[in-house]
Design an enzyme around this catalytic site. Structure first.
Site, PDB file in Angstrom:
ATOM      1  N   TYR A 158     -37.060  93.182   0.459  1.00 23.64           N
ATOM      2  CA  TYR A 158     -36.114  94.308   0.435  1.00 23.64           C
ATOM      3  C   TYR A 158     -35.566  94.493  -0.978  1.00 23.64           C
ATOM      4  CZ  TYR A 158     -32.093  97.217   1.706  1.00 23.64           C
ATOM      5  OH  TYR A 158     -31.174  98.240   1.785  1.00 23.64           O
ATOM      6  N   THR A 193     -22.201 101.507   8.550  1.00 24.29           N
ATOM      7  CA  THR A 193     -22.863 102.485   9.417  1.00 24.29           C
ATOM      8  C   THR A 193     -22.754 101.925  10.835  1.00 24.29           C
ATOM      9  OG1 THR A 193     -24.909 101.303   9.026  1.00 24.29           O
ATOM     10  CG2 THR A 193     -24.493 103.210   7.639  1.00 24.29           C
TER      11      THR A 193
HETATM   12  N1  LIG Z   1     -25.816 100.381   5.463  1.00 26.48           N
HETATM   13  C1  LIG Z   1     -25.832  99.620   4.394  1.00 26.48           C
HETATM   14  O1  LIG Z   1     -24.995  98.705   4.241  1.00 26.48           O
HETATM   15  C2  LIG Z   1     -26.849  99.863   3.297  1.00 26.48           C
HETATM   16  C3  LIG Z   1     -26.715  99.159   2.114  1.00 26.48           C
HETATM   17  C4  LIG Z   1     -27.641  99.366   1.098  1.00 26.48           C
HETATM   18  C5  LIG Z   1     -28.674 100.270   1.271  1.00 26.48           C
HETATM   19  N2  LIG Z   1     -28.795 100.936   2.448  1.00 26.48           N
HETATM   20  C6  LIG Z   1     -29.920 101.869   2.565  1.00 26.48           C
HETATM   21  O2  LIG Z   1     -29.463 103.099   3.089  1.00 26.48           O
HETATM   22  C7  LIG Z   1     -30.541 103.769   3.756  1.00 26.48           C
HETATM   23  C8  LIG Z   1     -30.053 104.273   5.100  1.00 26.48           C
HETATM   24  O3  LIG Z   1     -29.534 103.189   5.814  1.00 26.48           O
HETATM   25  P1  LIG Z   1     -28.429 103.327   6.959  1.00 26.48           P
HETATM   26  O4  LIG Z   1     -27.544 102.146   6.822  1.00 26.48           O
HETATM   27  O5  LIG Z   1     -27.859 104.679   6.982  1.00 26.48           O
HETATM   28  O6  LIG Z   1     -29.364 103.062   8.244  1.00 26.48           O
HETATM   29  P2  LIG Z   1     -29.316 103.578   9.736  1.00 26.48           P
HETATM   30  O7  LIG Z   1     -30.044 102.547  10.525  1.00 26.48           O
HETATM   31  O8  LIG Z   1     -27.927 103.957  10.160  1.00 26.48           O
HETATM   32  O9  LIG Z   1     -30.196 104.914   9.673  1.00 26.48           O
HETATM   33  C9  LIG Z   1     -31.537 104.870   9.308  1.00 26.48           C
HETATM   34  C10 LIG Z   1     -32.265 106.049   9.939  1.00 26.48           C
HETATM   35  O10 LIG Z   1     -33.617 106.007   9.477  1.00 26.48           O
HETATM   36  C11 LIG Z   1     -34.479 106.248  10.582  1.00 26.48           C
HETATM   37  N3  LIG Z   1     -35.785 105.631  10.331  1.00 26.48           N
HETATM   38  C12 LIG Z   1     -36.094 104.320  10.316  1.00 26.48           C
HETATM   39  N4  LIG Z   1     -37.401 104.162  10.040  1.00 26.48           N
HETATM   40  C13 LIG Z   1     -37.919 105.399   9.869  1.00 26.48           C
HETATM   41  C14 LIG Z   1     -39.201 105.888   9.573  1.00 26.48           C
HETATM   42  N5  LIG Z   1     -40.252 105.071   9.383  1.00 26.48           N
HETATM   43  N6  LIG Z   1     -39.380 107.222   9.452  1.00 26.48           N
HETATM   44  C15 LIG Z   1     -38.342 108.076   9.635  1.00 26.48           C
HETATM   45  N7  LIG Z   1     -37.098 107.674   9.931  1.00 26.48           N
HETATM   46  C16 LIG Z   1     -36.888 106.345  10.050  1.00 26.48           C
HETATM   47  C17 LIG Z   1     -33.770 105.651  11.781  1.00 26.48           C
HETATM   48  O11 LIG Z   1     -34.228 106.227  13.000  1.00 26.48           O
HETATM   49  C18 LIG Z   1     -32.305 105.979  11.469  1.00 26.48           C
HETATM   50  O12 LIG Z   1     -31.920 107.217  12.018  1.00 26.48           O
HETATM   51  C19 LIG Z   1     -31.690 102.770   3.790  1.00 26.48           C
HETATM   52  O13 LIG Z   1     -32.591 103.067   2.739  1.00 26.48           O
HETATM   53  C20 LIG Z   1     -31.015 101.440   3.530  1.00 26.48           C
HETATM   54  O14 LIG Z   1     -31.875 100.493   2.937  1.00 26.48           O
HETATM   55  C21 LIG Z   1     -27.909 100.758   3.471  1.00 26.48           C
END
Ligand SMILES: NC(=O)c1ccc[n+]([C@@H]2O[C@H](COP(=O)([O-])OP(=O)(O)OC[C@H]3O[C@@H](n4cnc5c(N)ncnc54)[C@H](O)[C@@H]3O)[C@@H](O)[C@H]2O)c1
Length: 269
Positions: A158, A193
């Protein structure tokens, strides 16, 4: 006039969390938005909510691990709204069970994370850029992570994938800047989230609280507003940057809490 009035945005991973917040904010500020997600019901439902609130949005299925599906999402956006001027490459996966330290990690998981977290950013950009050039410019925003700047005991794939997103962002910005296309990233720290809220035990949240400079955790809108800014012309001289939105978690010398404790002990004596 909205902050992104008249722009056409494709948001990936838009059914939940950061993507969902961003889709709502972009629509509220005047963009036409395509919400693309594996969870197509969630994407459709969110698009309906946006329309009910007076915005212009439509949901669609996307599997960001499949090249043809990413192309379809870009093509659909252009067919639906005539162009694409904002692309939010937001889908990203993590796996705490399989993505471990370098000796023990599952190599299939490495390939999966590189494919979804990095290659989907490359492909989304590759398919959108010709349309943006035709439109006279655009803004691409990629979701990185603080894991792309710092190392951890686990989640090696990751972290490496998100570091790749940070530098791919610079490459896209460099290669297409003269076409009036900007490319920036956003690097969230821990963001509460729904998934994070439901899965993280209080002990873990306490660790984050201890090291955050601010006295609260991040929320999806904290990232959404950053992406809105990067999508808008307010950020027209910013490109190739990845903005860290992390509550000051990583800004200080890591020994600060230890020295504070030492100082407290000395004060007591
Ligand atoms: N939440 C955190 O703390 C955090 C921290 C750092 C980075 N991020 C990054 O933020 C981004 C979004 O994360 P989030 O926390 O909002 O996640 P989340 O799980 O709330 O939402 C992710 C969404 O992506 C969709 N998804 C997953 N795989 C998919 C695919 N192959 N094709 C299409 N859609 C797909 C899921 O259905 C979901 O609706 C990601 O890139 C994650 O790595 C999140």
């Amino acid at each position: 006039m909205g902050r992104v009035q008249g722009k056409v945005a494709l948001v990936t991973g838009a059914a939940s969390g950061i993507g969902l917040s961003t889709a709502h904010l972009l629509a509220k500020e005047g963009a036409k938005v395509v919400l693309a997600d594996f969870n197509v019901e969630g994407a459709n439902e969110a698009a309906q909510q946006i329309r009910d609130a007076g915005g212009d949005a439509v949901g669609m299925f996307l599997d960001a691990s499949v090249e043809s599906s990413i192309k379809e999402a870009v093509d659909f956006t252009v067919k639906q709204y005539g162009t694409i001027t904002v692309l939010f490459n937001n889908v990203g996966l993590t796996n705490l069970k399989k993505d471990l330290d370098v000796v023990n990690m599952d190599l299939e998981e490495w390939d999966k994370l590189m494919n979804v977290n990095v290659k989907s950013v490359l492909l989304g950009s590759r398919f959108a850029i010709p349309h943006m050039i035709e439109a006279g410019g655009g803004s691409i925003i990629n979701t990185a992570s603080m894991a792309g700047f710092e190392a951890d005991a686990v989640r090696s794939a990751y972290g490496a994938s998100k570091a790749a997103v940070v530098n791919l962002t610079r490459y896209i910005a460099t290669q297409y800047g003269k076409d009036n296309i900007r490319c920036n990233g956003v690097a969230p720290g821990l963001i509460l989230t729904p998934a994070a809220k439901n899965n993280l035990p209080p002990a873990i949240l306490d660790i984050f609280s201890k090291y955050n400079a601010l006295p609260y955790h991040g929320e999806a809108d904290d990232i959404g507003y950053t992406v809105l800014f990067l999508a808008s012309d307010e950020s027209k001289f910013i490109t190739g940057q990845t903005i860290q939105v992390e509550g000051g978690h990583y800004i200080a010398n890591p020994t600060v809490p230890d020295f504070r404790a030492l100082q407290a002990q000395a004060n007591k004596a």
